[in-house]
Design a protein around this motif. Structure first.
Motif, short mmCIF file in Angstrom:
data_model
loop_
_atom_site.label_atom_id
_atom_site.label_comp_id
_atom_site.label_asym_id
_atom_site.label_seq_id
_atom_site.Cartn_x
_atom_site.Cartn_y
_atom_site.Cartn_z
N GLU A 1 9.39 -0.48 -13.27
CA GLU A 1 10.19 0.27 -14.24
C GLU A 1 11.43 -0.52 -14.62
OE1 GLU A 1 11.01 3.89 -12.18
OE2 GLU A 1 8.91 4.06 -11.52
N LEU A 2 11.60 -0.75 -15.91
CA LEU A 2 12.74 -1.50 -16.44
C LEU A 2 13.53 -0.61 -17.37
CD1 LEU A 2 14.22 -4.27 -16.79
CD2 LEU A 2 12.62 -4.73 -18.67
N CYS A 3 14.85 -0.52 -17.16
CA CYS A 3 15.68 0.32 -18.04
C CYS A 3 17.06 -0.30 -18.16
CB CYS A 3 15.76 1.75 -17.51
SG CYS A 3 16.54 1.91 -15.89
N TRP A 4 17.79 0.11 -19.20
CA TRP A 4 19.16 -0.35 -19.41
C TRP A 4 19.91 0.64 -20.29
CZ3 TRP A 4 14.84 -2.88 -21.37
CH2 TRP A 4 14.67 -2.87 -22.75
N GLY A 5 21.23 0.47 -20.33
CA GLY A 5 22.06 1.31 -21.17
C GLY A 5 22.41 0.61 -22.45
N LEU B 1 16.53 1.06 -1.46
CA LEU B 1 15.24 0.83 -0.83
C LEU B 1 14.69 2.18 -0.45
CD1 LEU B 1 13.07 -0.99 0.55
CD2 LEU B 1 14.50 -0.95 2.59
N GLY B 2 13.64 2.63 -1.15
CA GLY B 2 13.14 3.97 -0.92
C GLY B 2 14.25 4.97 -1.12
N PRO B 3 14.48 5.87 -0.14
CA PRO B 3 15.55 6.86 -0.28
C PRO B 3 16.94 6.33 0.08
CG PRO B 3 14.40 7.21 1.77
CD PRO B 3 13.67 6.09 1.07
N LEU B 4 17.02 5.11 0.57
CA LEU B 4 18.31 4.55 0.98
C LEU B 4 19.07 3.98 -0.20
CD1 LEU B 4 17.42 2.59 4.24
CD2 LEU B 4 18.16 4.97 4.00
N LEU B 5 20.36 4.30 -0.28
CA LEU B 5 21.23 3.79 -1.34
C LEU B 5 22.31 2.90 -0.73
CD1 LEU B 5 21.72 7.10 -3.38
CD2 LEU B 5 20.02 5.31 -3.75
N LEU C 1 15.84 -2.70 -12.49
CA LEU C 1 14.41 -2.90 -12.32
C LEU C 1 13.98 -2.28 -11.00
CD1 LEU C 1 11.75 -4.30 -13.27
CD2 LEU C 1 12.47 -6.28 -11.90
N THR C 2 12.93 -1.46 -11.04
CA THR C 2 12.38 -0.84 -9.84
C THR C 2 10.99 -1.37 -9.58
OG1 THR C 2 13.67 1.20 -10.20
CG2 THR C 2 11.79 1.34 -8.71
N LEU C 3 10.81 -1.98 -8.41
CA LEU C 3 9.53 -2.52 -7.98
C LEU C 3 8.96 -1.67 -6.85
CD1 LEU C 3 10.52 -6.30 -7.65
CD2 LEU C 3 9.69 -5.12 -9.69
N ARG C 4 7.66 -1.80 -6.62
CA ARG C 4 7.02 -1.12 -5.50
C ARG C 4 6.20 -2.09 -4.66
NH1 ARG C 4 8.04 4.18 -5.94
NH2 ARG C 4 8.71 4.91 -7.99
N ARG D 1 0.82 -1.22 0.00
CA ARG D 1 0.00 0.00 0.00
C ARG D 1 0.85 1.26 0.00
NH1 ARG D 1 -2.35 2.93 4.34
NH2 ARG D 1 -1.71 1.30 5.81
N HIS D 2 2.04 1.17 0.58
CA HIS D 2 2.91 2.36 0.67
C HIS D 2 3.82 2.49 -0.55
CE1 HIS D 2 1.62 3.42 4.71
NE2 HIS D 2 1.63 2.13 4.97
N LYS D 3 3.89 1.46 -1.39
CA LYS D 3 4.58 1.54 -2.67
C LYS D 3 6.01 2.06 -2.56
CE LYS D 3 0.23 2.14 -5.18
NZ LYS D 3 -0.55 2.96 -6.11
N VAL D 4 6.74 1.55 -1.57
CA VAL D 4 8.15 1.95 -1.41
C VAL D 4 8.98 1.28 -2.50
CG1 VAL D 4 10.15 1.89 0.12
CG2 VAL D 4 7.85 2.23 1.06
N ALA D 5 9.74 2.10 -3.23
CA ALA D 5 10.52 1.59 -4.37
C ALA D 5 11.70 0.75 -3.91
CB ALA D 5 11.00 2.76 -5.21
N LYS D 6 11.94 -0.33 -4.65
CA LYS D 6 13.12 -1.18 -4.45
C LYS D 6 13.80 -1.32 -5.81
CE LYS D 6 10.40 -3.84 -1.13
NZ LYS D 6 9.12 -3.12 -1.46
#
Length: 243
Positions: free
Chosen positions: A163-167, A204-208, A175-178, A125-130
């Protein structure tokens, strides 16, 4: 109101085991309100200023530890080799992992003593990005991007958009999941006829993960803690929890 035992609190703060911090206290290197305290069982008064070896120690209600998990470790207390073996010097009894990483997966694994924070970080429900670095057996395609963006159907359930991206190399993607379902990254690519050969969580969210060496752990900075609580709607609850 009197608080917890001094040795228990110092161990919870990650200053060593109970035996180690007891020796620290008995050596006269701990002060409470400017006075040397040499009794490890001393009950710290609420709000009393605390110094260890001449440096003020900020007492926090909750602790958050970021680990760079290597492959070969399991996110479990009962099986091994366990990620808890990498958290020497931290209050492992009270720390719970925020989600899990598979044995062969590397990267950012967060531990916390705050149950409400853990719930919010892991609940979809909070959709925190990973965000993950993924090496694939076969190149990713624009069709994969579209399928992930629209929400892949997995086990009869629609996943949240990813979200899927590459160079230059489409076998090396991000890959970014929520959300965080069981073996989700591997199963998503398997559903597209591909196979993950390497997986690492970068954020994880704002953590790198940053440049933390593999196999090492550290406490979050105050800025990281504040950003983490803000990300899940707990920004007004004083995550430092000074006592």
């Amino acid at each position: 109101m009197r608080g917890e035992r001094l040795d228990k609190l110092l161990a919870r703060m990650g200053l060593g085991s109970r035996k180690e911090v007891a020796r620290l206290v008995r050596s006269g290197r701990v002060r409470v309100a400017g006075e040397v305290v040499q009794d490890p069982g001393y009950l710290l008064p609420e709000g009393a200023p605390l110094e260890v070896e001449g440096r003020p120690l900020r007492v926090r209600r909750h602790h958050h530890v970021l680990l760079h998990k290597p492959a070969g470790y399991v996110t479990s207390r009962t099986e091994g080799p366990s990620v808890y073996a990498l958290l020497q010097g931290f209050p492992t009894r009270d720390l719970s992992p925020v989600g899990r990483l598979d044995k062969d997966t590397e990267g950012l694994l967060l531990f916390t003593t705050d149950g409400e924070l853990l719930h919010r970080l892991t609940h979809p429900r909070h959709k925190v990005a990973k965000r993950y670095l993924v090496h694939l057996l076969n190149p990713a395609t624009a069709e994969d991007q579209k399928a992930f963006r629209e929400g892949l159907l997995l086990d009869g359930k629609r996943l949240l958009p990813a979200e899927l991206c590459w160079g230059e190399d489409p076998t090396c993607v991000e890959l970014t999941l929520r959300e965080g379902r069981f073996h989700q990254v591997k199963r998503m690519f398997a559903a597209r006829g591909n196979r993950v050969v390497y997986l690492k969580r970068l954020a994880l969210g704002p953590l790198l993960l940053g440049d933390l060496p593999k196999g090492e752990a550290r406490l979050l900075t105050e800025a990281e803690e504040a950003a983490l609580y803000q990300a899940v709607g707990l920004g007004g609850q004083n995550p430092q929890g000074e006592v």
